[in-house]
Design an enzyme around this catalytic site. Structure first.
Site, PDB file in Angstrom:
ATOM      1  N   GLU A 177       0.828  -1.205   0.000  1.00 46.32           N
ATOM      2  CA  GLU A 177       0.000   0.000   0.000  1.00 46.32           C
ATOM      3  C   GLU A 177       0.860   1.253   0.000  1.00 46.32           C
ATOM      4  O   GLU A 177       2.075   1.199   0.241  1.00 46.32           O
ATOM      5  CB  GLU A 177      -0.927  -0.011   1.219  1.00 46.32           C
ATOM      6  CG  GLU A 177      -1.934  -1.136   1.174  1.00 46.32           C
ATOM      7  CD  GLU A 177      -2.855  -1.171   2.374  1.00 46.32           C
ATOM      8  OE1 GLU A 177      -3.825  -1.929   2.305  1.00 46.32           O
ATOM      9  OE2 GLU A 177      -2.622  -0.453   3.375  1.00 46.32           O
ATOM     10  N   GLU A 186      -1.308 -10.276  -6.283  1.00 49.13           N
ATOM     11  CA  GLU A 186      -1.339 -11.032  -7.529  1.00 49.13           C
ATOM     12  C   GLU A 186      -0.508 -10.349  -8.610  1.00 49.13           C
ATOM     13  O   GLU A 186       0.269 -10.996  -9.318  1.00 49.13           O
ATOM     14  CB  GLU A 186      -2.788 -11.185  -8.019  1.00 49.13           C
ATOM     15  CG  GLU A 186      -3.695 -11.920  -7.050  1.00 49.13           C
ATOM     16  CD  GLU A 186      -4.406 -11.012  -6.044  1.00 49.13           C
ATOM     17  OE1 GLU A 186      -5.495 -11.391  -5.583  1.00 49.13           O
ATOM     18  OE2 GLU A 186      -3.882  -9.920  -5.713  1.00 49.13           O
TER      19      GLU A 186
END
Length: 148
Positions: free
Chosen positions: A59, A70
């Site tokens: 983040e 992913e």
């Protein structure tokens, strides 16, 4: 989820590859940088040649600059020359439902075909397996660019 399989299909990675894939996704989750959402996710990607690349979500205070686990795993594999994938395992701390990839990740995954398995897990280690084509029906892919 209708049509879920609780165990991999015969075409899935052999048992030792599957267990390693699941374990590597768990290990990647432990590396997640998620101070804002507090929602760690890990992913492990099995290439056609048998190598595994893992990734975690990262983040950023400017939320739109974050990246999902992913896509991190896929980018790592691509940066090492791999573009053919057999399976991906995705892990989170969700207890009551299986983790699923977001729409952006499904589209990035689709760039590399639809004929591979995605193992969706719960915190207790249970999983279901879906083909990528099930997770992204009616996809837009590289071959569509040739239709104009």
């Amino acid at each position: 989820m209708e049509g879920d399989r609780q165990h991999p299909a015969p075409a899935a990675p052999p048992g030792e590859h599957l267990q390693l894939l699941l374990r590597r996704s768990q290990e990647a989750k432990n590396c997640a940088y998620c101070p804002y959402s507090r929602f760690p996710v890990g992913a492990a990607l099995l290439t056609a040649s048998g190598e595994i690349f893992s990734g975690c979500n990262v983040e950023n205070a400017c939320y739109s600059l974050g990246v999902c686990a992913e896509r991190t795993a896929i980018q790592k594999a691509i940066s090492e020359g791999h573009t053919s994938f057999r399976a991906m395992a995705i892990t989170s701390d969700m207890r009551d439902t299986f983790i699923v990839p977001c729409g952006a990740c499904r589209q990035v995954m689709r760039e590399f075909g639809t004929d591979w398995d995605v193992y969706l897990t719960k915190a207790d280690g249970s999983y279901i397996v879906k083909r990528l084509e099930e997770l992204l029906p009616l996809p837009f892919g590289p071959e569509d660019l040739k239709k104009v």
